[in-house]
Each structure stands twice: as structure tokens, then as C-alpha cells.
Design a protein around this motif. Structure first.
Motif, short mmCIF file in Angstrom:
data_model
loop_
_atom_site.label_atom_id
_atom_site.label_comp_id
_atom_site.label_asym_id
_atom_site.label_seq_id
_atom_site.Cartn_x
_atom_site.Cartn_y
_atom_site.Cartn_z
N ASP A 111 0.79 -1.23 0.00
CA ASP A 111 0.00 0.00 0.00
C ASP A 111 0.82 1.28 0.00
O ASP A 111 0.26 2.37 -0.04
N HIS A 112 2.15 1.19 0.06
CA HIS A 112 3.03 2.34 -0.14
C HIS A 112 4.01 2.00 -1.26
O HIS A 112 4.41 0.84 -1.42
N LEU A 113 4.41 3.02 -2.00
CA LEU A 113 5.45 2.83 -3.01
C LEU A 113 6.82 3.08 -2.37
O LEU A 113 7.00 4.08 -1.65
N PRO A 114 7.77 2.20 -2.59
CA PRO A 114 9.12 2.42 -2.04
C PRO A 114 9.89 3.48 -2.83
O PRO A 114 9.66 3.68 -4.03
N LEU A 115 10.80 4.13 -2.13
CA LEU A 115 11.69 5.15 -2.71
C LEU A 115 13.11 4.63 -2.71
O LEU A 115 13.52 3.95 -1.77
N VAL A 116 13.87 5.01 -3.74
CA VAL A 116 15.28 4.63 -3.81
C VAL A 116 16.08 5.82 -4.32
O VAL A 116 15.62 6.54 -5.22
N THR A 117 17.26 6.03 -3.77
CA THR A 117 18.18 7.02 -4.29
C THR A 117 19.60 6.52 -4.16
O THR A 117 19.91 5.73 -3.26
N GLU A 118 20.44 6.94 -5.08
CA GLU A 118 21.88 6.67 -4.96
C GLU A 118 22.51 7.80 -4.17
O GLU A 118 22.16 8.97 -4.34
N MET A 119 23.43 7.45 -3.28
CA MET A 119 24.09 8.45 -2.43
C MET A 119 25.61 8.33 -2.57
O MET A 119 26.14 7.21 -2.60
N LYS A 120 26.26 9.46 -2.63
CA LYS A 120 27.71 9.53 -2.56
C LYS A 120 28.05 10.12 -1.20
O LYS A 120 27.70 11.26 -0.92
N ILE A 121 28.73 9.32 -0.38
CA ILE A 121 29.04 9.72 0.98
C ILE A 121 30.54 9.88 1.13
O ILE A 121 31.30 8.97 0.82
N LYS A 122 30.93 11.05 1.61
CA LYS A 122 32.36 11.34 1.77
C LYS A 122 32.77 11.16 3.22
O LYS A 122 31.99 11.38 4.14
N ARG A 123 34.01 10.77 3.39
CA ARG A 123 34.53 10.55 4.73
C ARG A 123 34.56 11.84 5.54
O ARG A 123 34.88 12.89 5.02
#
Length: 258
Positions: A246-258
């Protein structure tokens, strides 16, 4: 109460100054689809198809009842994916008749990468359904990321109080932060704007059109979110269109810096 699985240890060589990961938020409605069928396998397939590496799940049962066949859902999803996990029980009730384990309901975090610390913090709920904020510190190839997952209340006063508490908790940890969840609030709401302005979070989907997540059929609201600290870069944000739940999932790509 937190439960964790760490039998699958993933390699953490190749440490660098930044890492790229796919992050998902998904309200799974205790594993029951719009067709009334219970299937964690369908949920795991959505996660696999999206190549999600860190996932916040809401409305998660643990030995709760017949509706979910007394499954330990976070654990079973983690096993289907081969991931680590933590679970936060916001409801912790006496066992059902004939059962030994307490009936629990809450949120979970699934991670391809090792979880090195976790905690579930109760949020003020004013006599209504107990809400919480689940934190997992994830070692993403040498970078420690604090991942938070929540499912906020159904009325504005409750959500405003809960957001204040979330800001207090999340601001007490240094380093990269990710906040996932079903906030039951739209982007222009006061409580959501407080997260951005006082919580110092960035909305991954702020500039994305057609990011509504609820209801699944002809969605008209965006109440599910992926937020992060400002230092994290976002790309390839997308809503996964599946009519299974009943909910649509969300996805994103993330670039994480130290």
C-alpha cells in the motif's frame, strides 16, 4: 528492544574517501499485499531489483499474529537478502495464545554492510500507538554512517513533538546521517519543514516530479522520505512502481564522503 544478525560479514576492503550506495525506504504493511496475500519474497524481490544496499522498513511484525503468520519479518527479509539487520519494537505485547514470544510491531533497518551499533528510542506518542526512532551505525567500506528509520504519528501535534525529539537525537551524532521513514506528513507541512530547517536534513526528492508514494493506485501524496545530511550527494532518485503493497518504495543513490 533491538535484534541483530551478523552472520554474514561482507568485505570492507577498498576503503576510500567516498562511497556510493543505494538507499531505500519502504513501508511494507506487515508483508500483506493489496491482493491480501502475505509474501516477504515479493518484498525482497523489489529490494533486489532496485539493488538497495541500506533499507529502512516500516510496519514490520515480529511474532505479531496470524496476519503475518507469526513471522520475524526483519530477520526473514535479511536472510532472503543475505543482509545484516536491526529491529526496533515500538509495540511489545504479551504472547498470543499458544505462543512463547512477545507480539511486536515496529521498524527495521536492513544493510548489506556491517551494523556496528544500534538503538531504538521511543518518541512521545500521547497515549496513541507508540512510535520510535531506530538508529543503526553502518560501516560502509570504512565510513561510519548513522542511519535512522521512523514511522511518525497520525496527527500534527504528535508529529511536531516527535520531530523535535528526532532532531535532538540525530544532532547528537557526528558524521554522515540518513533519515528514512513514513512521516505521515506532506512536504509543505510544518513538521517536515522543521526537519529540514532545524534538523539540517536535505530532502533527496525535493526537485523530483511525480514522487508521490501513497496510495499505490494513483498516488496523490508524498509521505515517505529519504533525507540526509547536506554533505551527502543524491542522484538517480526514483519511486518504484509496484502494486503489491500500500506504499510505493523510494530509492536514491548516495555519494558519501569521509
Amino acid at each position: 528492544m533491538i535484534f541483530s544478525m551478523s552472520t554474514n560479514v561482507f568485505a570492507t576492503n577498498g576503503y576510500g574517501e567516498e562511497v556510493d550506495i543505494n538507499v531505500m525506504s519502504y513501508n511494507i504493511y506487515h508483508g500483506v499485499g493489496l491482493d491480501g496475500e502475505l509474501s516477504l519474497e515479493r518484498i525482497a524481490d523489489v529490494m533486489k531489483d532496485a539493488d538497495a544496499e541500506i533499507i529502512g522498513i516500516q510496519e514490520v511484525d515480529r511474532f505479531y499474529g496470524d496476519r503475518s503468520d507469526f513471522q520475524d519479518q526483519a530477520k526473514e527479509l535479511a536472510e532472503l537478502l543475505g543482509y545484516h539487520y536491526v529491529y526496533g519494537a515500538n509495540l511489545d505485547l504479551d504472547p498470543a495464545e499458544g505462543q512463547e514470544q512477545n507480539r511486536q510491531y515496529g521498524t527495521g533497518i536492513l544493510s548489506k554492510y556491517p551494523i556496528i551499533d544500534s538503538e531504538n528510542t521511543f518518541l512521545s506518542s500521547f497515549g496513541k500507538e507508540q512510535r520510535g526512532l531506530l538508529r543503526a551505525t553502518v560501516n560502509v567500506r570504512g565510513i561510519h554512517v548513522n542511519v535512522y528509520n521512523t514511522h511518525l504519528g497520525l496527527d500534527v501535534p504528535s508529529r511536531l513533538a516527535q520531530v523535535d525529539e528526532i532532531i535532538d537525537v540525530t544532532s547528537s551524532f557526528e558524521g554522515p546521517r540518513i533519515l528514512l521513514g513514513d512521516l505521515n506528513a506532506e512536504p509543505d507541512s510544518e513538521e517536515f519543514q522543521l526537519l529540514l530547517e532545524q534538523g539540517n536534513f536535505v530532502d533527496s526528492f525535493a526537485d523530483i516530479e511525480d514522487a508521490n508514494t501513497f496510495p499505490v493506485i494513483n498516488p496523490i501524496k508524498r509521505i515517505d522520505y529519504i533525507l540526509s545530511s547536506p554533505s551527502i550527494e543524491h542522484s538517480n532518485q526514483r519511486v518504484i512502481y509496484t502494486e503489491d503493497f500500500d506504499h510505493l518504495p523510494l530509492v536514491t543513490e548516495m555519494k558519501i564522503k569521509r
